[in-house]
Design an enzyme around this catalytic site. Structure first.
Site, PDB file in Angstrom:
ATOM      1  N   THR A 133       0.338  -1.298  -0.010  1.00  0.00           N
ATOM      2  CA  THR A 133       0.106   0.201  -0.151  1.00  0.00           C
ATOM      3  C   THR A 133       0.607   1.004  -0.427  1.00  0.00           C
ATOM      4  O   THR A 133       0.512   2.204  -0.440  1.00  0.00           O
ATOM      5  CB  THR A 133      -0.869  -0.031   0.946  1.00  0.00           C
ATOM      6  OG1 THR A 133      -1.833  -0.696   1.193  1.00  0.00           O
ATOM      7  CG2 THR A 133      -1.986   1.233   1.502  1.00  0.00           C
ATOM      8  N   GLU A 134       2.062   1.201   0.561  1.00  0.00           N
ATOM      9  CA  GLU A 134       3.428   2.414   1.095  1.00  0.00           C
ATOM     10  C   GLU A 134       3.563   2.586  -0.678  1.00  0.00           C
ATOM     11  O   GLU A 134       4.177   3.969  -0.431  1.00  0.00           O
ATOM     12  CB  GLU A 134       3.449   2.400   1.722  1.00  0.00           C
ATOM     13  CG  GLU A 134       2.693   2.396   3.247  1.00  0.00           C
ATOM     14  CD  GLU A 134       2.478   4.003   3.824  1.00  0.00           C
ATOM     15  OE1 GLU A 134       2.366   4.089   3.573  1.00  0.00           O
ATOM     16  OE2 GLU A 134       1.742   3.706   4.901  1.00  0.00           O
ATOM     17  N   SER A 135       4.048   1.828  -0.810  1.00  0.00           N
ATOM     18  CA  SER A 135       5.407   1.859  -1.849  1.00  0.00           C
ATOM     19  C   SER A 135       5.139   1.343  -3.053  1.00  0.00           C
ATOM     20  O   SER A 135       5.707   0.955  -4.204  1.00  0.00           O
ATOM     21  CB  SER A 135       6.726   1.834  -1.640  1.00  0.00           C
ATOM     22  OG  SER A 135       6.865   0.056  -1.066  1.00  0.00           O
ATOM     23  N   ARG A 191       7.938  10.479  -0.375  1.00  0.00           N
ATOM     24  CA  ARG A 191       6.933  11.158  -0.722  1.00  0.00           C
ATOM     25  C   ARG A 191       6.814  12.203   0.524  1.00  0.00           C
ATOM     26  O   ARG A 191       6.740  12.330   1.451  1.00  0.00           O
ATOM     27  CB  ARG A 191       6.009  10.596  -0.184  1.00  0.00           C
ATOM     28  CG  ARG A 191       4.458  10.351  -0.380  1.00  0.00           C
ATOM     29  CD  ARG A 191       3.235  10.234  -0.341  1.00  0.00           C
ATOM     30  NE  ARG A 191       2.960   8.236  -0.909  1.00  0.00           N
ATOM     31  CZ  ARG A 191       3.064   7.636  -0.517  1.00  0.00           C
ATOM     32  NH1 ARG A 191       3.317   7.210   1.041  1.00  0.00           N
ATOM     33  NH2 ARG A 191       3.026   6.491  -1.378  1.00  0.00           N
ATOM     34  N   TYR A 234      -6.942   4.468   2.934  1.00  0.00           N
ATOM     35  CA  TYR A 234      -5.588   3.876   3.446  1.00  0.00           C
ATOM     36  C   TYR A 234      -5.514   2.568   4.103  1.00  0.00           C
ATOM     37  O   TYR A 234      -5.460   1.718   4.428  1.00  0.00           O
ATOM     38  CB  TYR A 234      -4.659   4.726   4.533  1.00  0.00           C
ATOM     39  CG  TYR A 234      -3.871   4.285   4.839  1.00  0.00           C
ATOM     40  CD1 TYR A 234      -2.712   4.420   4.149  1.00  0.00           C
ATOM     41  CD2 TYR A 234      -3.896   3.758   6.207  1.00  0.00           C
ATOM     42  CE1 TYR A 234      -1.700   3.771   4.446  1.00  0.00           C
ATOM     43  CE2 TYR A 234      -2.686   2.645   6.006  1.00  0.00           C
ATOM     44  CZ  TYR A 234      -1.184   3.106   5.173  1.00  0.00           C
ATOM     45  OH  TYR A 234      -0.308   1.881   6.022  1.00  0.00           O
TER      46      TYR A 234
END
Length: 166
Positions: free
Chosen positions: A61-63, A71, A152
């Site tokens: 999800t993050e990267s 970011r 998220y």
């Protein structure tokens, strides 16, 4: 006529059963992308008692598995780094003493990210959704009955469930 309908129905059924499910394809894509980090993930999952599938879900999800993601977090006037998108301030709280560039190292990033995730899981009594919300926003804050970062949380939880499937 009945035999033709039965034959078509059987053909359709065979096609549907042989066709890979979209979720299976997505799971395979995630596992393939994160394969270079599998041993690191497993090492820190065991050390900190965090489900490896949850670590993978956060990384995805993050990267999307890119260790060099940087970011800008406008609301914090800060940057998040690497696979698990750690803030330098968070990493420093966890005992990291290097420069921000050190957070691009997969081992360092996964170690600190997993440590932080474990801390949130403990803080919220093992409630994964609350821990994920806090991982992203600093705490599991609600507004109108939802997490302030509900999109998220939904993304991570959906990926987590997919990776947990047998």
């Amino acid at each position: 006529m009945r035999k033709e309908v039965a034959a078509v129905a059987a053909g359709v059924l065979l096609y549907l059963l042989s066709k890979p499910r979209i979720s299976s394809a997505k799971k395979a894509r995630i596992e393939l992308a994160l394969r270079p980090y599998r041993s690191i993930i497993e090492k820190y999952a065991k050390l900190y008692g965090v489900d490896p599938a949850l670590i993978k879900a956060v990384i995805w999800t993050e990267s999307r598995g890119d260790p060099y993601v940087l970011r800008y977090e406008r609301h914090l006037d800060d940057h998040s780094y690497g696979l698990m998108q750690l803030l330098l301030s968070t990493a420093t709280e966890l005992g990291f003493k290097g420069s921000a560039d050190g957070l691009f190292d997969p081992d360092t990033n996964i170690r600190l990210g997993t440590m932080y995730l474990a801390k949130q899981l403990k803080r919220y009594g093992g409630n994964v959704a609350k821990a994920v919300a806090a991982y992203n926003a600093g705490s599991a804050r609600y507004k109108d009955g939802k997490f302030v970062n509900q999109k998220y949380v939904d993304k991570v939880m959906s990926t987590y469930r997919l990776l947990k499937e047998e």
